[in-house]
Design a protein around this motif. Structure first.
Motif, mmCIF file in Angstrom:
data_model
loop_
_atom_site.group_PDB
_atom_site.id
_atom_site.type_symbol
_atom_site.label_atom_id
_atom_site.label_comp_id
_atom_site.label_asym_id
_atom_site.label_seq_id
_atom_site.Cartn_x
_atom_site.Cartn_y
_atom_site.Cartn_z
ATOM 1 N N MET A 1 0.868 -1.319 -0.218
ATOM 2 C CA MET A 1 0.024 0.185 -0.013
ATOM 3 C C MET A 1 1.071 1.387 -0.190
ATOM 4 O O MET A 1 1.402 1.250 0.998
ATOM 5 C CB MET A 1 -1.034 -0.152 1.352
ATOM 6 C CG MET A 1 -2.232 0.708 0.983
ATOM 7 S SD MET A 1 -3.434 1.007 2.568
ATOM 8 C CE MET A 1 -3.980 -0.872 2.317
ATOM 9 N N ASP A 85 -3.891 4.753 -3.185
ATOM 10 C CA ASP A 85 -4.676 3.466 -2.307
ATOM 11 C C ASP A 85 -5.786 2.849 -3.562
ATOM 12 O O ASP A 85 -6.610 4.314 -3.508
ATOM 13 C CB ASP A 85 -4.655 3.312 -1.151
ATOM 14 C CG ASP A 85 -3.993 3.548 -0.161
ATOM 15 O OD1 ASP A 85 -2.428 3.330 -0.872
ATOM 16 O OD2 ASP A 85 -3.644 3.895 0.653
ATOM 17 N N GLU A 86 -5.460 2.008 -4.473
ATOM 18 C CA GLU A 86 -6.454 1.692 -5.151
ATOM 19 C C GLU A 86 -7.289 2.717 -6.465
ATOM 20 O O GLU A 86 -8.267 2.384 -6.283
ATOM 21 C CB GLU A 86 -7.768 0.921 -4.564
ATOM 22 C CG GLU A 86 -7.672 -0.194 -3.297
ATOM 23 C CD GLU A 86 -8.861 -0.371 -2.705
ATOM 24 O OE1 GLU A 86 -10.200 -0.429 -3.045
ATOM 25 O OE2 GLU A 86 -8.446 -1.009 -1.213
#
Length: 144
Positions: A1, A85-86
């Motif tokens: 992450m 993130d993502e």
């Protein structure tokens, strides 16, 4: 992450540190974040152009960074902080005209640094540039 990474640094050919300038008075809309300005060395502002669906820039500058305000000096709170993130993003790079001896990087760094440092821009990276370290994530490192 990934941590909260600050500025997209697109570094081309080493350049002397100089005062900053907005590469464009036009703000870019970053989906999920909002409006940002693009900052660069004052002599390299002509290397940046806003297009209909993004932006284009040429080499010759130490870098282009995203900022939340358009000013002609550096402040610690000016650097855009993106949560990665993502997230998904696309970019195209044309290095066909890159000259020998240049280093074309696309790098996320966790700016600002703990202080302004010798060049006054609060820049930091994983190589202790500007006499200070911060996390760095390299997307691309190219040379010829």
């Amino acid at each position: 992450m990934l941590p909260s990474l600050a500025s997209l640094l697109l570094a081309f050919c080493l350049a002397r540190p100089v005062l900053s300038a907005c590469a464009s008075q036009t703000q870019l809309n970053i989906e999920g974040f909002g409006q940002v300005y693009v900052m660069t060395d004052d002599w390299a502002t002509g290397n940046f152009q806003v297009d209909a669906d993004g932006f284009t820039f040429g080499g010759g500058s130490m870098g282009f960074q995203f900022a939340t305000k358009c000013i002609d000096n550096y402040e610690a709170d000016m650097w855009a902080q993106f949560q990665l993130d993502e997230k998904h993003f696309d970019y195209d790079v044309d290095l066909s005209n890159m000259e020998c001896g240049c280093n074309a990087d696309i790098t996320f760094v966790d700016m600002p640094g703990p202080n302004a440092g010798p060049n006054g821009m609060y820049y930091c990276d994983g190589n202790f540039v500007n006499d200070q370290w911060c996390p760095e994530y390299d997307l691309q490192e190219s040379n010829k």
